[in-house]
Motif scaffolding. Structure first.
Motif, PDB file in Angstrom:
ATOM      1  N   ASN A 245       0.719  -0.994  -0.080  1.00 41.28           N
ATOM      2  CA  ASN A 245      -0.050  -0.129   0.004  1.00 41.28           C
ATOM      3  C   ASN A 245       0.767   1.253  -0.006  1.00 41.28           C
ATOM      4  O   ASN A 245       0.526   2.251  -0.652  1.00 41.28           O
ATOM      5  CB  ASN A 245      -0.944  -0.300   1.289  1.00 41.28           C
ATOM      6  N   ASN A 246       1.904   1.118   0.818  1.00 37.89           N
ATOM      7  CA  ASN A 246       2.769   2.360   0.685  1.00 37.89           C
ATOM      8  C   ASN A 246       3.603   2.619  -0.760  1.00 37.89           C
ATOM      9  O   ASN A 246       3.448   3.765  -1.267  1.00 37.89           O
ATOM     10  CB  ASN A 246       4.020   2.190   1.591  1.00 37.89           C
ATOM     11  N   SER A 249       0.619   4.173  -2.752  1.00 39.63           N
ATOM     12  CA  SER A 249       0.469   5.667  -2.425  1.00 39.63           C
ATOM     13  C   SER A 249       1.576   6.372  -3.078  1.00 39.63           C
ATOM     14  O   SER A 249       1.335   7.592  -2.813  1.00 39.63           O
ATOM     15  CB  SER A 249       0.547   5.901  -0.749  1.00 39.63           C
ATOM     16  N   ASN A 435       2.735  12.131   1.450  1.00 45.53           N
ATOM     17  CA  ASN A 435       1.606  11.119   1.345  1.00 45.53           C
ATOM     18  C   ASN A 435       1.539  10.294   2.814  1.00 45.53           C
ATOM     19  O   ASN A 435       2.611  10.428   3.562  1.00 45.53           O
ATOM     20  CB  ASN A 435       1.806  10.165   0.270  1.00 45.53           C
ATOM     21  N   GLY A 440      -3.143   6.391   0.955  1.00 42.23           N
ATOM     22  CA  GLY A 440      -3.093   5.702  -0.186  1.00 42.23           C
ATOM     23  C   GLY A 440      -4.105   4.335  -0.268  1.00 42.23           C
ATOM     24  O   GLY A 440      -4.837   3.954  -1.173  1.00 42.23           O
TER      25      GLY A 440
END
Length: 493
Positions: A245-246, A249, A435, A440
């Motif tokens: 997910n990082n 994002s 972010n 994300g």
């Protein structure tokens, strides 16, 4: 339309509400303010309560809804990011059977090693792309062996994000990406690994319904909607481990693109279109968020357990009354190389890049007539940066050679000293972005719910806020090589 992102972290739960048109966060909240408890009943163990995550997630959602900056009824989709590799088990009534054995728990290493030897190293690496190591399947094997009465009650086994989704929707689902991070996935057959199930003696029935990562994983129930002031029927349209997910994002989706994060643990995560594996499983390969049978996209993940947790340890134990800003300011006054002080940051469980050894945190060359608190602060950040370099060289052995690394301007990357040490130790420039994982996850929900036509549309306004380039390699390289010498001595013991 608005999108809600939930990030189930080890320390706290972060939520963000994002406007799908501008792709900007309208509001964010974190709960609790202090770090969540990790239970360590024995050395090397680490557990958390899934019900605690759920309670904190609800409080975070209520907190962000109370900001008054948007109408909660306009939220149209939910995405979830979560700490990877945790084991959650529930019975037929969806009741949690025991606390989650989380990512930094080391107890299952012997079970993973046994599976690796029995299945065969070559077969494991070519099909699972990893050794079963200390991942979720091995943790479940520990429960089966040590807590057989609990194991017999298991209806489904989940990752942490699957559990939060279940609490929101009442449905239990998972994805190929989630199963791959648990080392349940056979990449050659694109199905749950029968080899893993057979060796550990697991029934296929405990595996949840497998759905595409970008898709509906259920709809928010009426009871939950009423409690959280949301609309009934909102889809949970995205679930991903925190590192994939990082990468999402940071718009890291294509082969050759690389992301990094330096929170409690440290990660470099690169995307490949090849089913690559490390011969010693020191770095790991999982299905990326956009993995599909007709388009292989995997994430090659370097994880160092003991990074930011060492920095926070030093603040809590060595820097009473000081902020991270104060610590960074003091550290910046010290020479590059910390005047010979070297620190190994590996005090948070078994380290995969060190072949699952637990070597602990070590301070070397302390000169009581020279070194000060400020030297320790600098040597910690340099030691963390050097551990990234050591791991990145392993990734380079496996064909991952980044020209630039993207990272969020958060956690350790908020420190100019750390960012400088990182780029000069690794020899790779870093683009920093504003972010976080919850944003994300929200954008992932927009992709999964079809609000965006493509991932590219979800990141059309994405721009870096800072570029950090290596300009002091010749000063950092000798310090790194000296640090590496100390590490290799530990590994020989």
């Amino acid at each position: 339309m608005l999108l809600l992102g939930i990030d189930i972290g080890t320390s706290s739960i972060k939520v963000s509400v994002v406007d799908s048109q501008s792709q900007k966060s309208l509001a964010a909240a974190q709960y609790p303010d202090e770090e969540s408890k990790i239970t360590a009943l024995q050395p090397g163990w680490a557990e958390q309560s899934p019900e605690m995550w759920w309670e904190h997630a609800q409080q975070a959602i209520l907190k962000v809804n109370a900001s008054g900056t948007y109408n909660p009824q306009d939220i149209g989709a939910i995405g979830i990011a979560y700490q990877m590799h945790g084991l959650v088990i529930v019975d037929q009534n969806q009741q949690v059977l025991r606390d989650s054995i989380i990512w930094c728990d080391s107890r299952a290493v012997p079970y993973g090693t046994g599976a690796f030897d029995h299945i065969g190293h070559e077969k494991s690496l070519s099909r699972l792309l990893n050794s079963p190591g200390n991942f979720t399947a091995a943790k479940l094997a520990w429960v089966k062996d040590k807590e057989p009465q609990t194991f017999q009650k298991i209806h489904k086994v989940m990752l942490p994000g699957d559990f939060i989704s279940m609490k929101l929707t009442g449905e239990i689902t998972t994805s190929a990406s989630a199963l791959s991070e648990g080392i349940f996935w056979d990449f050659q057959k694109d199905e749950v690994s029968q080899d893993v199930l057979d060796y550990f003696g697991f029934s296929h029935n405990i595996i949840p319904d497998i759905r595409p990562l970008f898709s509906s994983h259920g709809e928010v129930t009426a009871a939950v909607a009423e409690k959280l002031n949301l609309k009934k029927g909102i889809p949970v349209a995205y679930k991903s481990g925190d590192q994939p997910n990082n990468a999402l994002s940071l718009n890291v989706l294509n082969p050759g693109e690389v992301a990094a994060t330096a929170g409690t643990s440290g990660v470099i995560y690169g995307v490949s279109d090849q089913l690559v594996h490390d011969s010693q499983s020191r770095v790991n390969t999982f299905a990326h968020v956009n993995y599909a049978t007709n388009q292989k996209r995997v994430g090659v993940l370097l994880c160092i357990n003991g990074t930011g947790i060492l920095n926070s340890w030093s603040k809590n134990n060595l820097a009473a009354g000081q902020s991270y800003h104060d610590m960074n300011a003091k550290a910046s006054e010290i020479n590059i190389g910390s005047d010979g002080l070297r620190i190994m940051p590996f005090g948070n469980g078994a380290e995969r890049i060190l072949n699952n050894k637990i070597i602990g945190t070590h301070f070397h060359n302390i000169d009581l007539n020279l070194h000060t608190q400020a030297h320790i602060f600098r040597a910690i950040q340099e030691g963390i940066a050097f551990s990234f370099r050591y791991g990145l060289d392993i990734m380079r052995e496996n064909g991952m050679n980044p020209k630039v690394i993207r990272a969020g301007k958060a956690n350790l990357f908020q420190s100019k000293l750390f960012a400088e040490a990182f780029v000069n130790a690794t020899h790779v420039p870093v683009e920093l972005y504003q972010n976080d994982g919850s944003v994300g996850a929200a954008l992932g929900a927009g992709i999964g719910a079809g609000i965006f036509d493509s991932p590219e549309e979800a990141f059309q306004y994405f721009e870096p806020v800072e570029l950090v380039e290596p300009t002091l390699i010749d000063q950092y390289e000798p310090a790194y090589q000296n640090w590496k010498t100390f590490l290799e001595k530990h590994l020989q013991n």
